[in-house]
Design a protein around this motif. Sequence first.
Motif, PDB file in Angstrom:
ATOM      1  N   GLN A   1       1.354 -13.019 -39.397  1.00  0.00           N
ATOM      2  CA  GLN A   1       0.999 -12.676 -38.159  1.00  0.00           C
ATOM      3  C   GLN A   1      -0.654 -11.840 -38.546  1.00  0.00           C
ATOM      4  O   GLN A   1      -1.698 -12.103 -37.572  1.00  0.00           O
ATOM      5  N   TYR A   2      -0.705 -11.104 -39.198  1.00  0.00           N
ATOM      6  CA  TYR A   2      -1.894 -10.213 -39.533  1.00  0.00           C
ATOM      7  C   TYR A   2      -3.053 -11.343 -39.981  1.00  0.00           C
ATOM      8  O   TYR A   2      -4.166 -11.159 -39.468  1.00  0.00           O
ATOM      9  N   LEU A   3      -2.770 -12.112 -40.770  1.00  0.00           N
ATOM     10  CA  LEU A   3      -3.528 -13.118 -41.339  1.00  0.00           C
ATOM     11  C   LEU A   3      -3.919 -13.958 -40.162  1.00  0.00           C
ATOM     12  O   LEU A   3      -5.380 -14.299 -40.241  1.00  0.00           O
ATOM     13  N   ILE A   4      -3.120 -14.610 -39.349  1.00  0.00           N
ATOM     14  CA  ILE A   4      -3.457 -15.191 -38.162  1.00  0.00           C
ATOM     15  C   ILE A   4      -4.212 -14.525 -37.496  1.00  0.00           C
ATOM     16  O   ILE A   4      -5.460 -15.075 -36.659  1.00  0.00           O
ATOM     17  N   GLU A   5      -4.229 -13.249 -37.200  1.00  0.00           N
ATOM     18  CA  GLU A   5      -5.045 -12.376 -36.096  1.00  0.00           C
ATOM     19  C   GLU A   5      -6.330 -12.307 -36.692  1.00  0.00           C
ATOM     20  O   GLU A   5      -7.325 -12.367 -35.920  1.00  0.00           O
ATOM     21  N   GLN A   6      -6.425 -12.187 -37.983  1.00  0.00           N
ATOM     22  CA  GLN A   6      -7.820 -11.993 -38.752  1.00  0.00           C
ATOM     23  C   GLN A   6      -8.694 -13.209 -38.510  1.00  0.00           C
ATOM     24  O   GLN A   6     -10.011 -13.357 -38.361  1.00  0.00           O
ATOM     25  N   ALA A   7      -7.991 -14.555 -38.641  1.00  0.00           N
ATOM     26  CA  ALA A   7      -8.570 -15.825 -38.617  1.00  0.00           C
ATOM     27  C   ALA A   7      -9.026 -15.753 -37.177  1.00  0.00           C
ATOM     28  O   ALA A   7      -9.953 -16.256 -36.911  1.00  0.00           O
ATOM     29  N   TRP A   8      -8.205 -15.534 -36.112  1.00  0.00           N
ATOM     30  CA  TRP A   8      -8.605 -15.585 -34.784  1.00  0.00           C
ATOM     31  C   TRP A   8     -10.028 -14.825 -34.280  1.00  0.00           C
ATOM     32  O   TRP A   8     -10.819 -15.267 -33.764  1.00  0.00           O
ATOM     33  N   LYS A   9      -9.798 -13.682 -34.859  1.00  0.00           N
ATOM     34  CA  LYS A   9     -11.251 -12.603 -34.730  1.00  0.00           C
ATOM     35  C   LYS A   9     -12.436 -13.402 -35.196  1.00  0.00           C
ATOM     36  O   LYS A   9     -13.647 -13.151 -35.103  1.00  0.00           O
ATOM     37  N   ARG A  10     -12.371 -14.090 -36.230  1.00  0.00           N
ATOM     38  CA  ARG A  10     -13.427 -15.020 -36.989  1.00  0.00           C
ATOM     39  C   ARG A  10     -13.973 -15.845 -36.029  1.00  0.00           C
ATOM     40  O   ARG A  10     -15.072 -16.096 -35.990  1.00  0.00           O
ATOM     41  N   THR A  11     -12.837 -16.480 -35.542  1.00  0.00           N
ATOM     42  CA  THR A  11     -13.104 -17.537 -34.584  1.00  0.00           C
ATOM     43  C   THR A  11     -13.888 -17.217 -33.505  1.00  0.00           C
ATOM     44  O   THR A  11     -14.777 -17.904 -32.877  1.00  0.00           O
ATOM     45  N   LEU A  12     -13.620 -16.256 -33.160  1.00  0.00           N
ATOM     46  CA  LEU A  12     -14.463 -15.441 -31.731  1.00  0.00           C
ATOM     47  C   LEU A  12     -15.827 -15.238 -32.141  1.00  0.00           C
ATOM     48  O   LEU A  12     -16.573 -15.324 -30.993  1.00  0.00           O
ATOM     49  N   VAL A  13     -15.972 -14.920 -33.088  1.00  0.00           N
ATOM     50  CA  VAL A  13     -17.433 -14.506 -33.594  1.00  0.00           C
ATOM     51  C   VAL A  13     -18.222 -15.791 -33.698  1.00  0.00           C
ATOM     52  O   VAL A  13     -19.448 -15.531 -33.229  1.00  0.00           O
ATOM     53  N   ASP A  14     -17.695 -17.088 -34.524  1.00  0.00           N
ATOM     54  CA  ASP A  14     -18.636 -18.017 -34.604  1.00  0.00           C
ATOM     55  C   ASP A  14     -18.000 -19.279 -33.862  1.00  0.00           C
ATOM     56  O   ASP A  14     -18.764 -20.224 -34.048  1.00  0.00           O
ATOM     57  N   GLN A  15     -16.876 -19.215 -33.107  1.00  0.00           N
ATOM     58  CA  GLN A  15     -16.440 -20.280 -32.271  1.00  0.00           C
ATOM     59  C   GLN A  15     -16.081 -21.647 -33.476  1.00  0.00           C
ATOM     60  O   GLN A  15     -15.780 -22.511 -32.911  1.00  0.00           O
ATOM     61  N   GLN A  16     -15.723 -21.030 -34.516  1.00  0.00           N
ATOM     62  CA  GLN A  16     -15.208 -22.425 -35.566  1.00  0.00           C
ATOM     63  C   GLN A  16     -13.932 -22.247 -35.936  1.00  0.00           C
ATOM     64  O   GLN A  16     -13.547 -20.795 -36.130  1.00  0.00           O
ATOM     65  N   PRO A  17     -13.204 -23.287 -36.157  1.00  0.00           N
ATOM     66  CA  PRO A  17     -11.814 -22.896 -36.893  1.00  0.00           C
ATOM     67  C   PRO A  17     -11.724 -22.363 -38.172  1.00  0.00           C
ATOM     68  O   PRO A  17     -12.363 -22.553 -39.118  1.00  0.00           O
TER      69      PRO A  17
END
Length: 201
Positions: free
Chosen positions: A37-53
Motif C-alpha cells: 500500500q505504501y508503494l502504491i501510494e508513492q506511485a500515485w503521488k508521482r502520477t499526480l505530479v506528471d499525470q503519467q502512469p
Amino acid sequence: MPKSVFFHRAIIFILLVFVGIFLGQGVYMQAKAHFAQYLIEQAWKRTLVDQQPHKPWSWADTYPVAQMTFIDEQGSKSGLFTGHSMYVLEGASGRNLAFGPAQLQDGRESWRGESRIIAGHNDTHFSILEGVKQGKRIKLQESDGTEVLYQVVGTQVVHESDTQVLNSDSDKRLTLITCYPFHSLTTGGPLRFIVYAEVIG
C-alpha cells in the motif's frame, strides 16, 4: 528420562515450531500488504505530479489510476484503513485485486466524464460496501488531481453471468462490484453485490 515424558516434550516442541511458522507467515503477509500500500501510494503521488502512469514496483502489471474515498453523512472520510483512501488499480485481475480495488481494463488514458466499473474483494477493501445505502457519497480523485463526486443511487444482487450490469445507460455512472454475500465461509460464489452511483455537483 522416561520415554513417555520425552515423547510428550517432543510433541509439544514440534507443535510450538508449527505455531511459530504460522504466526510468522501471518506477520509476513501483513507486513507485505502494508508495504505494498505504501508503494502504491508513492506511485500515485508521482502520477499526480506528471499525470503519467507509474508502477508501484518494477514487475507490477498495474498502476494506480484513481484515489477513492467514501464520505459519511457528516462529511468525514471513511475507509478500510483509518486515515487512508483506497487506490484504484488498472486491470481487475486476481493478482491486482489482492492489493486493492481495480477498474475493469479498458486501455483509455482518461475516464473523466465516462462510465467506469471498479471491482474489489468483499473481505478487504470493499467490505465497506456492506450496508451501503442510497445517498452515500464517493469521491474519486483523477490522475490530474481533479476530484469527481458521486452519489449512490441504488444497489442490486445479481448472478455473475448477468453482464447487463456492465452496460450503463449513463455516461457518468460509477459501478462498484464485489462478491456476495458478505462474511461467506466460501469465496468465489456466483452472486455479486452491485453499487450504482451517479456524478453530482
